[in-house]
Design a protein around this motif. Sequence first.
Motif, mmCIF file in Angstrom:
data_model
loop_
_atom_site.group_PDB
_atom_site.id
_atom_site.type_symbol
_atom_site.label_atom_id
_atom_site.label_comp_id
_atom_site.label_asym_id
_atom_site.label_seq_id
_atom_site.Cartn_x
_atom_site.Cartn_y
_atom_site.Cartn_z
ATOM 1 N N ALA A 148 25.928 36.864 43.277
ATOM 2 C CA ALA A 148 25.900 35.406 43.270
ATOM 3 C C ALA A 148 26.079 34.874 41.853
ATOM 4 O O ALA A 148 25.768 35.559 40.869
ATOM 5 N N PRO A 149 26.563 33.642 41.726
ATOM 6 C CA PRO A 149 26.714 33.064 40.388
ATOM 7 C C PRO A 149 25.357 32.713 39.783
ATOM 8 O O PRO A 149 24.586 31.941 40.374
ATOM 9 N N LEU A 150 25.047 33.289 38.646
ATOM 10 C CA LEU A 150 23.815 32.974 37.913
ATOM 11 C C LEU A 150 24.201 32.524 36.512
ATOM 12 O O LEU A 150 24.927 33.217 35.804
ATOM 13 N N GLY A 151 23.709 31.364 36.129
ATOM 14 C CA GLY A 151 24.044 30.825 34.824
ATOM 15 C C GLY A 151 23.120 31.298 33.722
ATOM 16 O O GLY A 151 22.027 31.826 33.970
ATOM 17 N N VAL A 152 23.554 31.118 32.505
ATOM 18 C CA VAL A 152 22.757 31.352 31.294
ATOM 19 C C VAL A 152 22.196 32.774 31.256
ATOM 20 O O VAL A 152 21.043 32.982 30.901
ATOM 21 N N MET A 153 23.011 33.754 31.620
ATOM 22 C CA MET A 153 22.524 35.124 31.617
ATOM 23 C C MET A 153 22.280 35.664 30.205
ATOM 24 O O MET A 153 21.689 36.728 30.044
ATOM 25 N N GLU A 154 22.675 34.913 29.170
ATOM 26 C CA GLU A 154 22.318 35.318 27.818
ATOM 27 C C GLU A 154 20.815 35.236 27.594
ATOM 28 O O GLU A 154 20.284 35.829 26.642
ATOM 29 N N LEU A 155 20.100 34.519 28.467
ATOM 30 C CA LEU A 155 18.642 34.538 28.411
ATOM 31 C C LEU A 155 18.099 35.931 28.713
ATOM 32 O O LEU A 155 17.015 36.305 28.246
ATOM 33 N N ALA A 156 18.839 36.695 29.512
ATOM 34 C CA ALA A 156 18.395 38.025 29.916
ATOM 35 C C ALA A 156 18.920 39.112 28.995
ATOM 36 O O ALA A 156 18.228 40.110 28.748
ATOM 37 N N HIS A 157 20.155 38.943 28.479
ATOM 38 C CA HIS A 157 20.766 40.000 27.664
ATOM 39 C C HIS A 157 21.918 39.393 26.881
ATOM 40 O O HIS A 157 22.637 38.519 27.383
ATOM 41 N N ALA A 158 22.122 39.875 25.676
ATOM 42 C CA ALA A 158 23.166 39.319 24.810
ATOM 43 C C ALA A 158 24.560 39.471 25.407
ATOM 44 O O ALA A 158 25.432 38.630 25.182
ATOM 45 N N GLN A 159 24.795 40.541 26.180
ATOM 46 C CA GLN A 159 26.107 40.767 26.786
ATOM 47 C C GLN A 159 26.314 39.923 28.042
ATOM 48 O O GLN A 159 27.446 39.794 28.520
ATOM 49 N N ALA A 160 25.247 39.430 28.602
ATOM 50 C CA ALA A 160 25.284 38.449 29.696
ATOM 51 C C ALA A 160 26.344 38.763 30.753
ATOM 52 O O ALA A 160 26.347 39.842 31.340
ATOM 53 N N ASP A 161 27.260 37.822 30.975
ATOM 54 C CA ASP A 161 28.264 37.942 32.037
ATOM 55 C C ASP A 161 29.199 39.124 31.836
ATOM 56 O O ASP A 161 29.734 39.663 32.808
ATOM 57 N N LEU A 162 29.399 39.542 30.599
ATOM 58 C CA LEU A 162 30.275 40.687 30.343
ATOM 59 C C LEU A 162 29.662 41.954 30.926
ATOM 60 O O LEU A 162 30.350 42.757 31.572
ATOM 61 N N ALA A 163 28.363 42.128 30.707
ATOM 62 C CA ALA A 163 27.671 43.296 31.256
ATOM 63 C C ALA A 163 27.651 43.238 32.780
ATOM 64 O O ALA A 163 27.855 44.255 33.459
ATOM 65 N N VAL A 164 27.397 42.067 33.334
ATOM 66 C CA VAL A 164 27.353 41.909 34.790
ATOM 67 C C VAL A 164 28.715 42.232 35.387
ATOM 68 O O VAL A 164 28.822 42.935 36.398
ATOM 69 N N ALA A 165 29.774 41.718 34.770
ATOM 70 C CA ALA A 165 31.122 41.950 35.293
ATOM 71 C C ALA A 165 31.486 43.423 35.277
ATOM 72 O O ALA A 165 32.086 43.946 36.227
ATOM 73 N N ARG A 166 31.132 44.122 34.203
ATOM 74 C CA ARG A 166 31.440 45.548 34.135
ATOM 75 C C ARG A 166 30.675 46.319 35.209
ATOM 76 O O ARG A 166 31.226 47.220 35.865
ATOM 77 N N ALA A 167 29.396 45.990 35.386
ATOM 78 C CA ALA A 167 28.599 46.672 36.406
ATOM 79 C C ALA A 167 29.144 46.401 37.798
ATOM 80 O O ALA A 167 29.264 47.319 38.623
ATOM 81 N N ALA A 168 29.488 45.153 38.079
ATOM 82 C CA ALA A 168 30.025 44.797 39.393
ATOM 83 C C ALA A 168 31.331 45.537 39.654
ATOM 84 O O ALA A 168 31.557 46.062 40.753
ATOM 85 N N ALA A 169 32.194 45.590 38.651
ATOM 86 C CA ALA A 169 33.490 46.261 38.815
ATOM 87 C C ALA A 169 33.310 47.740 39.115
ATOM 88 O O ALA A 169 34.052 48.319 39.922
ATOM 89 N N SER A 170 32.320 48.367 38.496
ATOM 90 C CA SER A 170 32.106 49.798 38.711
ATOM 91 C C SER A 170 31.648 50.110 40.127
ATOM 92 O O SER A 170 31.775 51.246 40.584
ATOM 93 N N LEU A 171 31.127 49.104 40.823
ATOM 94 C CA LEU A 171 30.651 49.287 42.195
ATOM 95 C C LEU A 171 31.571 48.638 43.226
ATOM 96 O O LEU A 171 31.277 48.670 44.421
ATOM 97 N N GLY A 172 32.662 48.029 42.773
ATOM 98 C CA GLY A 172 33.595 47.391 43.700
ATOM 99 C C GLY A 172 33.040 46.148 44.365
ATOM 100 O O GLY A 172 33.515 45.739 45.426
#
Length: 440
Positions: free
Chosen positions: A109-133
């Motif tokens: 789901a779309p979650l905003g302001v993920m830099e609150l959780a980690h500096a890589q934010a959406d970049l880290a989420v996108a890489r993880a999502a891509a690795s799982l299809g």
Amino acid sequence: MTTVAPDDPAAARGIGRRVQSDIYRAGISGARPAVPVHPDALERAARRALSAEAFVYIQGGAGTGRTMDANRAAFARRQVWPRPLRDVSSRDLSTTFLGRTRPTPLLLAPLGVMELAHAQADLAVARAAASLGIPYVLSNQASFPMEQVAHEAPAGPRLFQLYWSSSDELNASLLRRAEASGCEAIVVTLDTHLLGWRTQDLDLAYLPFTRGLGIAQYTSDPVFQQLVRERARASADQPAARVRMTAKTVAAGVSMARKTRGITGAGVRDGLRSPLPRVAVETFLDVFSTPALTWDDLPKARAWTSLPILLKGIVHPDDAVRAMDAGLDGVWVSNHGGRQIDDAVPTLDVLEKIVARVDGRAPVVFDSGVRGGADAFIALAMGATAVAIGRPYAYGLAVAGEDGVREVMRNILAELDITLGLSGHTAIAEVTRDAIRDVP
């Protein structure tokens, strides 16, 4: 690490046993999972990893939190009904969504302001999502521009969530960029035309946008940049509002200067001397949403993009019918995870009525209250085409970055796969209402 290819429908088969095997084999040498597997333990770990403001913003809901509680209670009123003595040695999690066969029925789901959780934010989420299809619905309130996310995970399937701004020129620009950057569809979020009454954020007097966080889609947009320049010129002769200077005031100024460099073109030191960072934040707060949005506005989006359009925030069957009659391409049943209205209708309780009214004409996405694979199974049995995961992956991001997101989503997939088999089914397509029962 177990991964899933995005274009291989069979890639997730047997993921439950593989994940269990990975964890238990690693445990022989003393290794533990990067993130807690139990949802409550995961949330507690995220609380420890985050600042008080960040945790409250991600975890909190509207008012007293009754909608969040109601979302979970709705799942407690349904139970999986196992049917043993069936050959479930081969199981298929694949489903069809937006005209493509996907290896799993999950979305991020779309979650905003993920830099609150980690500096890589959406970049880290996108890489993880891509690795799982798993398709990732990129937030309008992302911490990195959509083009940078696409560059970081080019093979990952993506959708783009639009908060309908008060500027149609900005809306059109965002959708053009989403299409150009490879997004498959647009998700228009309908339930945030006013910011919900979020009591925990109010108690901390904390809204990340006022610090320039979560507005990267805007500061990277040429239309928004022009709006900022026009506002700056119009206010150039007006005296700046006096602000009480404290350590937190300075920290907020530094944050705004950092996050608006795409507009100022300056470093933090020069940005602190410029009015543009403050003007950019003020412009965002003015244009972010519009309470005047109606059904009559939605056809504009067809002129802005050729991508399929889904409506997120549908909780009434009549609105689902109206979306179908208007030619929209899907509905997303959501109460924003309980973040917008206190004591709102729990989404699971209306899912079947909405599915019945849509009557197979378009996909029905479901979210709110989902914490694990068994929850996803119940939503799928009640007719959802796909199930979106929210807070759990944000907690994983807070605890262990990209690996944390990957492990959280992998664990949910594994539990879904095992629940599928233990309930006596071999494919998501087989799962119907008979697979669950209502609590007497």
